[in-house]
Structures are given as structure tokens and as C-alpha cells.
Design a protein around this motif. Structure first.
Motif, PDB file in Angstrom:
ATOM      1  N   GLU A  86       7.703  53.727  23.456  1.00  0.00           N
ATOM      2  CA  GLU A  86       7.108  52.557  24.097  1.00  0.00           C
ATOM      3  C   GLU A  86       6.720  52.865  25.544  1.00  0.00           C
ATOM      4  O   GLU A  86       5.614  52.541  25.985  1.00  0.00           O
ATOM      5  CB  GLU A  86       8.093  51.384  24.058  1.00  0.00           C
ATOM      6  CG  GLU A  86       7.545  50.111  24.691  1.00  0.00           C
ATOM      7  CD  GLU A  86       8.534  48.963  24.645  1.00  0.00           C
ATOM      8  OE1 GLU A  86       8.137  47.835  25.001  1.00  0.00           O
ATOM      9  OE2 GLU A  86       9.700  49.191  24.266  1.00  0.00           O
ATOM     10  N   ASP A  87       7.610  53.520  26.289  1.00  0.00           N
ATOM     11  CA  ASP A  87       7.310  53.856  27.678  1.00  0.00           C
ATOM     12  C   ASP A  87       6.195  54.897  27.774  1.00  0.00           C
ATOM     13  O   ASP A  87       5.339  54.814  28.658  1.00  0.00           O
ATOM     14  CB  ASP A  87       8.562  54.383  28.382  1.00  0.00           C
ATOM     15  CG  ASP A  87       9.526  53.270  28.754  1.00  0.00           C
ATOM     16  OD1 ASP A  87       9.140  52.087  28.654  1.00  0.00           O
ATOM     17  OD2 ASP A  87      10.671  53.581  29.136  1.00  0.00           O
ATOM     18  N   ALA A  88       6.225  55.874  26.879  1.00  0.00           N
ATOM     19  CA  ALA A  88       5.190  56.910  26.898  1.00  0.00           C
ATOM     20  C   ALA A  88       3.815  56.299  26.656  1.00  0.00           C
ATOM     21  O   ALA A  88       2.826  56.680  27.306  1.00  0.00           O
ATOM     22  CB  ALA A  88       5.486  57.982  25.851  1.00  0.00           C
ATOM     23  N   MET A  89       3.737  55.341  25.745  1.00  0.00           N
ATOM     24  CA  MET A  89       2.464  54.666  25.476  1.00  0.00           C
ATOM     25  C   MET A  89       2.063  53.785  26.671  1.00  0.00           C
ATOM     26  O   MET A  89       0.919  53.817  27.124  1.00  0.00           O
ATOM     27  CB  MET A  89       2.591  53.809  24.214  1.00  0.00           C
ATOM     28  CG  MET A  89       2.641  54.600  22.919  1.00  0.00           C
ATOM     29  SD  MET A  89       1.045  55.307  22.452  1.00  0.00           S
ATOM     30  CE  MET A  89       0.208  53.839  21.827  1.00  0.00           C
ATOM     31  N   LYS A  90       3.005  53.031  27.181  1.00  0.00           N
ATOM     32  CA  LYS A  90       2.708  52.092  28.266  1.00  0.00           C
ATOM     33  C   LYS A  90       2.209  52.809  29.521  1.00  0.00           C
ATOM     34  O   LYS A  90       1.182  52.464  30.092  1.00  0.00           O
ATOM     35  CB  LYS A  90       3.963  51.278  28.605  1.00  0.00           C
ATOM     36  CG  LYS A  90       3.758  50.243  29.693  1.00  0.00           C
ATOM     37  CD  LYS A  90       5.096  49.721  30.222  1.00  0.00           C
ATOM     38  CE  LYS A  90       5.939  49.138  29.110  1.00  0.00           C
ATOM     39  NZ  LYS A  90       7.241  48.596  29.657  1.00  0.00           N
ATOM     40  N   PRO A 105      10.633  53.157  17.153  1.00  0.00           N
ATOM     41  CA  PRO A 105       9.763  52.204  16.448  1.00  0.00           C
ATOM     42  C   PRO A 105       8.303  52.385  16.850  1.00  0.00           C
ATOM     43  O   PRO A 105       7.985  52.944  17.895  1.00  0.00           O
ATOM     44  CB  PRO A 105      10.300  50.838  16.889  1.00  0.00           C
ATOM     45  CG  PRO A 105      11.001  51.095  18.187  1.00  0.00           C
ATOM     46  CD  PRO A 105      11.554  52.493  18.093  1.00  0.00           C
ATOM     47  N   SER A 106       7.416  51.908  15.991  1.00  0.00           N
ATOM     48  CA  SER A 106       5.983  51.976  16.254  1.00  0.00           C
ATOM     49  C   SER A 106       5.604  51.055  17.410  1.00  0.00           C
ATOM     50  O   SER A 106       6.376  50.171  17.802  1.00  0.00           O
ATOM     51  CB  SER A 106       5.197  51.588  15.000  1.00  0.00           C
ATOM     52  OG  SER A 106       5.534  50.262  14.605  1.00  0.00           O
ATOM     53  N   VAL A 107       4.397  51.267  17.928  1.00  0.00           N
ATOM     54  CA  VAL A 107       3.879  50.467  19.049  1.00  0.00           C
ATOM     55  C   VAL A 107       2.451  50.051  18.713  1.00  0.00           C
ATOM     56  O   VAL A 107       1.681  50.846  18.161  1.00  0.00           O
ATOM     57  CB  VAL A 107       3.896  51.281  20.364  1.00  0.00           C
ATOM     58  CG1 VAL A 107       3.145  50.555  21.469  1.00  0.00           C
ATOM     59  CG2 VAL A 107       5.327  51.564  20.796  1.00  0.00           C
ATOM     60  N   VAL A 108       2.099  48.836  19.029  1.00  0.00           N
ATOM     61  CA  VAL A 108       0.730  48.360  18.808  1.00  0.00           C
ATOM     62  C   VAL A 108      -0.125  48.759  20.010  1.00  0.00           C
ATOM     63  O   VAL A 108       0.196  48.412  21.153  1.00  0.00           O
ATOM     64  CB  VAL A 108       0.693  46.835  18.597  1.00  0.00           C
ATOM     65  CG1 VAL A 108      -0.757  46.348  18.502  1.00  0.00           C
ATOM     66  CG2 VAL A 108       1.464  46.462  17.341  1.00  0.00           C
ATOM     67  N   ARG A 109      -1.193  49.493  19.748  1.00  0.00           N
ATOM     68  CA  ARG A 109      -2.080  49.925  20.822  1.00  0.00           C
ATOM     69  C   ARG A 109      -2.827  48.730  21.395  1.00  0.00           C
ATOM     70  O   ARG A 109      -3.422  47.945  20.666  1.00  0.00           O
ATOM     71  CB  ARG A 109      -3.060  50.978  20.285  1.00  0.00           C
ATOM     72  CG  ARG A 109      -3.900  51.643  21.362  1.00  0.00           C
ATOM     73  CD  ARG A 109      -4.499  52.944  20.848  1.00  0.00           C
ATOM     74  NE  ARG A 109      -5.276  52.752  19.640  1.00  0.00           N
ATOM     75  CZ  ARG A 109      -5.586  53.745  18.788  1.00  0.00           C
ATOM     76  NH1 ARG A 109      -5.174  54.968  19.032  1.00  0.00           N
ATOM     77  NH2 ARG A 109      -6.296  53.497  17.702  1.00  0.00           N
TER      78      ARG A 109
END
Length: 231
Positions: A86-90, A105-109
Motif C-alpha cells: 500500500e505504501d509503495a503504491m501510494k 493485500p491488493s490495492v486499487v489503482r
């Protein structure tokens, strides 16, 4: 990097033996963000077991330097991972190419609402294939080059579309085909570098039919399931 900073030759007197090979002639750098700014890496691989070692500033710095920063927090368990998915995506604005040692867990783009799944990096694809290759090729020594061929083969099996969804590795339902392809390339490498000891007859067959076909013929296949229920 270790807990005291960049591994450089001016620190040889304090480095553990296994780190000396990695020491380069470079100025001392104490923190990861500064090291990234100076060295401009394309990838970060975390094996530190230090939670949050890849913090907001580190991820943002990597993202400023790379269109698709590669960030692999491989430490286990989850509580010791260098960052979460989550942090890496954010902090990368959803640009990260991510794989971890622990499941996340998965993350919604945010851009398009697509669900992105984090890859989990482990030895399930490479080790069985290299083991198979060593048996089939009658290999006398497994080298780093063999693992490099295995890694390159595995990486090539993921399409750009797969990577865009977070799938860095093929679906595990395809493990038999993946194993055959990886093992075949490793066997071919073993025959070329002299570590393999296949007979001339086996080598001729592999060259005639292709190493993948040759490998598949020698893979163990489980027998059909038999019901033991009472009639």
C-alpha cells in the motif's frame, strides 16, 4: 547498504567478511535516501528485516528517478518488511514494480480503479526447475550463472500487461510449463559451460528435438487419481 551506511572500501576494517566483496571505492554515505540520490539505482532489494526502511522519502526519491521504480521488500515476516505494498503504491503514485517476501493485500489503482495484486517473490519457480535441470543434465556443479539463466527465463515469461497488473510471475497453475521452460534453458547452459555431463546420445536428442521437448520427456508426472471410496 547495511545498518551503518553504504558498503565502501573506507570501511573495510569494520566490515564482516561476507560484505567485503561488495565494498566499492566511494565516499561514505550514511543514509539510504542520500545514497539513492547519489547513485541513482533502478531497484531496491530489502533484506534488512528493518520495518519501514523504505519509507515515504525513500520511495518518493526512487520514483523521481525512475519511471517504474523496482522495490522488493523481501524481509519476513510482514512485520519486518521494509515497506508495505500500500505504501509503495501510494508514495510512487502507483508506478512501483513490487514484489515482497511476505504476502500483502491488493490495492486499487487510483488512476483507473483497477485492482493491482502484489507479487510474492520466493523460490517456488526457480529452485524446482534448477533441481530438475541438474538431474537431467547430470550436472557436477550448480553455479551463479545457472541461477541467472533461470531468473532471466522466468522474467521473460511475464508480459508488460501482466506487470501492469502486478503479476511479475506467471500464474502458479502454469507451474509445469514454467518449470519445463526454465529447466530447458538451464540444461542448455550446463551443456555449454561444461558442468553438464549428458551422454552424446542425450545431447544429440536435445539438439534435434529442442531442449524443452527433451526436458518435458524426463519430467515426473503424477499418476491419475484413483478413488479409494468403497463401492
Amino acid at each position: 547498504m547495511d545498518s551503518k551506511g553504504l558498503v565502501v572500501k573506507s570501511r573495510l576494517h569494520e566490515l564482516q567478511p561476507h560484505k567485503i566483496l561488495f565494498a566499492h571505492e566511494y565516499e561514505p554515505v550514511k543514509d539510504l535516501k542520500t545514497a539513492i540520490t547519489k547513485l541513482k539505482p533502478t531497484a531496491l532489494i530489502g533484506v534488512s528485516t528493518i520495518h519501514n526502511a523504505f519509507d515515504k522519502e525513500v520511495i518518493e526519491t526512487m520514483s523521481a528517478l525512475n519511471e517504474r521504480p523496482i522495490i522488493f521488500p523481501l524481509s519476513n515476516p510482514t512485520s519486518k518488511a521494509e515497506c508495505t505494498f500500500e505504501d509503495a503504491m501510494k508514495y510512487s503514485n502507483d508506478k512501483v514494480i513490487f514484489a515482497s517476501g511476505s504476502p500483502f493485500p491488493s490495492v486499487v489503482r487510483r488512476e483507473d480503479g483497477v485492482e493491482i495484486f502484489p507479487a510474492q517473490a520466493n523460490n517456488a519457480y526457480v529452485f524446482p526447475a534448477v533441481g530438475l535441470a541438474s538431474v537431467v543434465a547430470d550436472c557436477k556443479e550448480i553455479t551463479d550463472d545457472h541461477f541467472l539463466v533461470a531468473a532471466e527465463t522466468l522474467a521473460a515469461l511475464a508480459s508488460n500487461d501482466d506487470i501492469d497488473r502486478g503479476y511479475l510471475f506467471p500464474d502458479f497453475t502454469e507451474i509445469e510449463d514454467v518449470t519445463a521452460k526454465i529447466a530447458a534453458n538451464v540444461i542448455e547452459k550446463m551443456t555449454k559451460d561444461g558442468t553438464g555431463r549428458m551422454t552424446q546420445e542425450e545431447l544429440s536428442e536435445a539438439k534435434r528435438d529442442g531442449f524443452e521437448s527433451f526436458t518435458r520427456k524426463r519430467m515426473w508426472k503424477p499418476p491419475p487419481e484413483v478413488s479409494h471410496a468403497r463401492l
